[in-house]
Design a protein around this motif. Structure first.
Motif, short mmCIF file in Angstrom:
data_model
loop_
_atom_site.label_atom_id
_atom_site.label_comp_id
_atom_site.label_asym_id
_atom_site.label_seq_id
_atom_site.Cartn_x
_atom_site.Cartn_y
_atom_site.Cartn_z
N LYS A 1 -12.78 -0.81 0.13
CA LYS A 1 -11.86 -1.10 -1.14
C LYS A 1 -12.71 -0.78 -2.43
CE LYS A 1 -9.67 -5.26 -2.88
NZ LYS A 1 -9.37 -6.60 -2.62
N SER A 2 -11.95 -0.53 -3.31
CA SER A 2 -12.31 -0.32 -4.78
C SER A 2 -11.10 -0.64 -5.61
CB SER A 2 -13.11 0.82 -5.03
OG SER A 2 -13.61 0.63 -6.38
N SER A 3 -11.61 -0.56 -7.01
CA SER A 3 -10.18 -0.85 -8.20
C SER A 3 -10.74 -0.10 -9.45
CB SER A 3 -10.43 -2.31 -8.22
OG SER A 3 -11.40 -2.71 -8.83
N GLU B 1 -5.81 -1.16 -6.64
CA GLU B 1 -6.85 -1.39 -5.55
C GLU B 1 -6.45 -0.05 -5.10
OE1 GLU B 1 -6.88 -6.16 -4.88
OE2 GLU B 1 -5.84 -4.84 -3.44
N TYR C 1 -7.86 1.86 -1.12
CA TYR C 1 -8.53 1.73 0.05
C TYR C 1 -8.65 2.97 1.02
CZ TYR C 1 -6.65 -3.21 -0.43
OH TYR C 1 -6.40 -4.48 -0.79
N THR D 1 -10.02 -0.99 5.42
CA THR D 1 -10.87 -2.29 4.64
C THR D 1 -11.66 -1.80 3.49
OG1 THR D 1 -12.43 -2.56 6.36
CG2 THR D 1 -10.45 -3.62 6.39
N ARG E 1 0.97 -1.05 -0.13
CA ARG E 1 0.11 -0.01 -0.04
C ARG E 1 0.87 1.16 -0.11
NH1 ARG E 1 -5.46 -0.96 3.75
NH2 ARG E 1 -6.01 -2.99 3.26
#
Length: 748
Positions: A741-743, A729, A731, A739, A685
């Motif tokens: 989350k998307s993309s 991704e 966050y 936690t 991250r």
């Protein structure tokens, strides 16, 4: 004919010997004026501008102390003095330079104004914990205003070293472990110090330090060697330095360490290739204390003359304390080993800084005793320091909402730092008063609570003591209380320069006292003062609440009292990961996944993973972590598109944050990105955005971020700085373990 030649030669010598003193001419441009000054300078005059010594009695951080600064000033052999403070002292020294030397070129006065001049703010790592860029810039602005009023023109700050190792004492001076956050803070501090115009009398010249990699010293031991790849250097370490160049920082300082076998002060790669040619830095470079001399024990120079040659060749322009330039540089020029044009370039940069500060126009403009008296420690500055101190504190634990305390509760305040004024302002505290003007916690409590104070006190133990004689008094006091507040921590000199430690537990027998108090069965609030993330696993398990206050500065006692009693809702977040034990160090959130990643409980039976057999991999507290007296709920994460085109495209990201608790509060909303596949391995991250927002109880706020391909760049397999197409991704949450989350996909 011979007589004519001798006469011309004599006149030339006479000009160099008896040239009139420099007179400021406002009709000349800066370049024209500097040209005029340099035409009257001999090579010795020029070298003198590149020499810096400390004022006698100032802070020193090495063994080479030359007390001949008055002599060198009178001879025009020194262009800068550091550690000379107050208008009285700086005026006297400036008078020598201006009135008793041949050319009268003014001195530039430097000082380590790291987190305040006389009004001391939290240590920089504490300020970083605020995640509040406006507050951090204000802190630097106040520091600059007081510093300038005290006769000083130049601060050796900000320190922008990215550090992962809390054993290294100088983490206290930096902004923590993250490149993105560190870069933002670095710019805020440069802007605060230098303002919009260096000519203004409430500004000082900034000095970005330490270039580069100093915080990654092996084993966390100060001054030690550093071994990192060029990719790591460029992706993790250099961005905050580059950010200060773009912000207009006026000077840079070398670091003590080596990288790849080359000490920084001899690194042509760092100072010529990167700083000058790649970044186009226009300011000047000063060494750290005796750094040129240290090239000899480093083993890259046989003597001081060779060390001088190597440092000048690397691009170093001012020598702090080594005596290298003073004793060897002119000879190297005369011997043809150093080109005079190299000296001319260095001197021009130093003179330009003096010009920008207005010192040629009025050498005494910073040495105004009336302004000094009216400016230093003004009430508004003290109010600012109190506010920033509150913002810097991190609530690490608050079981059963023991905090905030209530004024009708009987509270036993116990510990070596309850009545302390010495340590509360921290290390590198400039002219901060440790014995009178700093507010202790005890003084703050009595001021905040007034006549309603139901508080008792026992010291219990000293900071680094094994003596238990005071334990019983503390226990007796605690027995008659509703809540125990233990105010403990490190001695201020256990962090900072030359203060590396292998043990970063609570020192002395403070933990043993806590164990005795724990037996009483009463709620215990632990207030910690420290200059680093400490290993406090036992404390996390056994204390009811933990408030991490760092060293909060002059107004620290008031600020701590404000937070304890709910006058201010804590909002700080960790700028460094807190390890469970020193065995995890170095530990930081943006590490690599490895080929055998350990997934925690899901891999509990798997031995052959990247894991410890005697400890979880996870930290005690992750980066970006901090509680509030209220609670925040994250939901409704949205992207306005799922495909981002390389180039100038952008994605808008929004998230709803609701305050579900009973207090108004601020939350630092954080955005992290993971690049799933790269031509080289990528961190799990990376912080790419944050916003500190005030949300009233029951209120929901929508927070938005913008992400561009520029934010996704790194040095690829070919060392090109690019954003590679692929899957990402994102966050969003209140710390690096977020936690929600998307993309999206980046396409060429």
């Amino acid at each position: 004919m011979k007589k004519l030649i001798y006469s011309i030669a004599f006149l030339g010598l006479a000009f160099n010997t008896y040239a009139q003193k420099i007179k400021f001419d406002k009709t000349k441009s800066k370049q024209e004026f500097i040209d005029y000054v340099m035409k009257q300078m001999t090579i010795d005059d020029k070298v003198g501008q590149m020499v810096q010594y400390t004022y006698d009695g100032g802070d020193v951080t090495g063994s080479a102390i030359d007390k001949n600064y008055i002599k060198y000033t009178k001879q025009g052999m020194m262009g800068s003095v550091f550690n000379a403070t107050t208008t009285d002292i700086t005026r006297k020294l400036q008078k020598i330079a201006v009135e008793e030397t041949r050319l009268g070129i003014p001195l530039i006065f430097g000082y380590d104004v790291v987190h305040g001049y006389e009004t001391i703010f939290p240590i920089p790592l504490g300020e970083a914990a605020s995640w509040d860029l406006k507050a951090i810039e204000k802190s630097a602005r106040v520091a600059a205003t007081e510093t300038a009023a005290g006769g000083v023109h130049w601060t050796f700050a900000p320190m922008v070293d990215i550090g992962f190792d809390p054993r290294w004492g100088r983490v206290s001076e930096g902004a923590g472990e993250d490149t993105f956050l560190g870069s933002k803070i670095a710019v805020a501090r440069v802007n605060g110090f230098q303002g919009k115009n260096l000519y203004d009398l409430n500004t000082v010249l900034a000095c970005t330090k330490h270039f580069a990699g100093y915080a990654l010293a092996q084993a966390g031991r100060d001054y030690n060697s550093v071994e990192i790849s060029d990719r790591f250097l460029r992706d993790y370490i250099l961005p905050p330095f580059k950010a200060t160049v773009d912000a207009g920082a006026g000077s840079f300082m070398t670091s003590f360490n080596e990288i790849g076998g080359v000490p920084s002060t001899a690194s042509k790669y760092l100072y010529d290739d990167i700083l000058r040619k790649e970044w186009n830095f226009k300011g000047f470079v000063v060494t750290d204390y005796t750094a040129i001399q240290e090239l000899i024990p480093h083993g890259v120079a046989k003597d001081l003359e060779e060390a001088t040659l190597k440092s000048v060749d690397a691009g170093i322009e001012m020598d702090m304390m080594s005596g290298a330039f003073l004793n060897h540089l002119a000879k190297l020029v005369k011997d043809g080993k150093v080109k005079e044009e190299v000296i001319n370039t260095a001197v021009r940069r130093i003179l330009e800084a003096k010009y920008d500060l207005g010192l040629f126009e009025d050498p005494y403009r910073y040495s105004d005793a009336k302004r000094e008296k009216e400016t230093v420690m003004k009430k508004e500055f003290l109010d600012d320091a109190r506010d920033v101190a509150r913002k810097s504190m991190i609530l690490l634990k608050n079981q059963n909402q023991v905090l905030p305390l209530k004024e009708n509760q009987k509270i036993a305040y116990i510990g070596p730092l309850v009545k302390d004024e010495k340590n509360i302002i921290g290390n590198w505290a400039a002219r901060g008063d440790r014995y009178g003007k700093a507010w202790s916690v005890w003084e703050g409590l009595n001021d905040v609570l007034g006549k309603n104070a139901k508080i008792t006190y026992a010291q219990g133990t000293d900071l680094n003591s094994t003596n238990t004689n005071g334990f019983q008094e503390a226990i007796n006091i605690a027995k008659n209380s509703d809540v125990i507040v233990a105010v403990m921590g490190e001695n201020e000199n256990q962090t900072g320069e030359a203060a590396s430690q292998t043990n970063i537990d609570l020192p002395g027998n403070q933990k043993e006292l806590l164990k005795e108090l724990k037996k009483l069965g009463k709620p215990i609030v632990l207030v910690l003062m420290a200059g680093r993330p400490m290993t406090i696993s036992w404390e996390q398990e056994n204390m009811d609440a933990i408030l991490y206050t760092w060293y909060p500065g002059t107004m620290g006692g008031l600020a701590i009292s404000d937070v304890l009693y709910g006058k201010y809702n804590p909002s700080g977040k960790t700028p460094m990961t807190f390890p469970r034990s020193v065995g995890q160090i170095p530990i930081h959130y943006n590490q690599k996944n490895t080929g055998r990643p350990y997934l925690g409980d899901a891999d509990a039976e798997q031995k052959y993973k990247s894991r410890y057999t005697d400890s979880p991999n996870s930290p005690l507290y992750p980066f970006g972590y901090g509680l509030s007296y209220t609670n925040f709920d994250y939901s409704n994460l949205k992207l306005n598109k799922t495909s981002l085109k390389n180039g100038t495209d952008e994605i808008k990201i929004t998230v709803d944050v609701k305050n579900t608790g009973n207090f108004d509060g601020e939350e630092v909303v954080q955005l992290y990105v993971r690049d799933l596949v790269g031509s080289v391995t990528r961190p799990v991250r990376e912080l790419k955005g944050f916003d500190k927002v005030m949300i009233k109880k029951g209120e929901t706020k929508s927070v938005s971020f913008t992400l561009t391909p520029e934010d996704l760049k790194f040095h690829d397999i070919n060392m090109k700085y690019v954003a590679e197409a692929g899957d990402f991704e994102i966050y969003v949450g209140g710390n690096s373990n977020a936690t929600l989350k998307s993309s999206f996909v980046l396409v060429d």
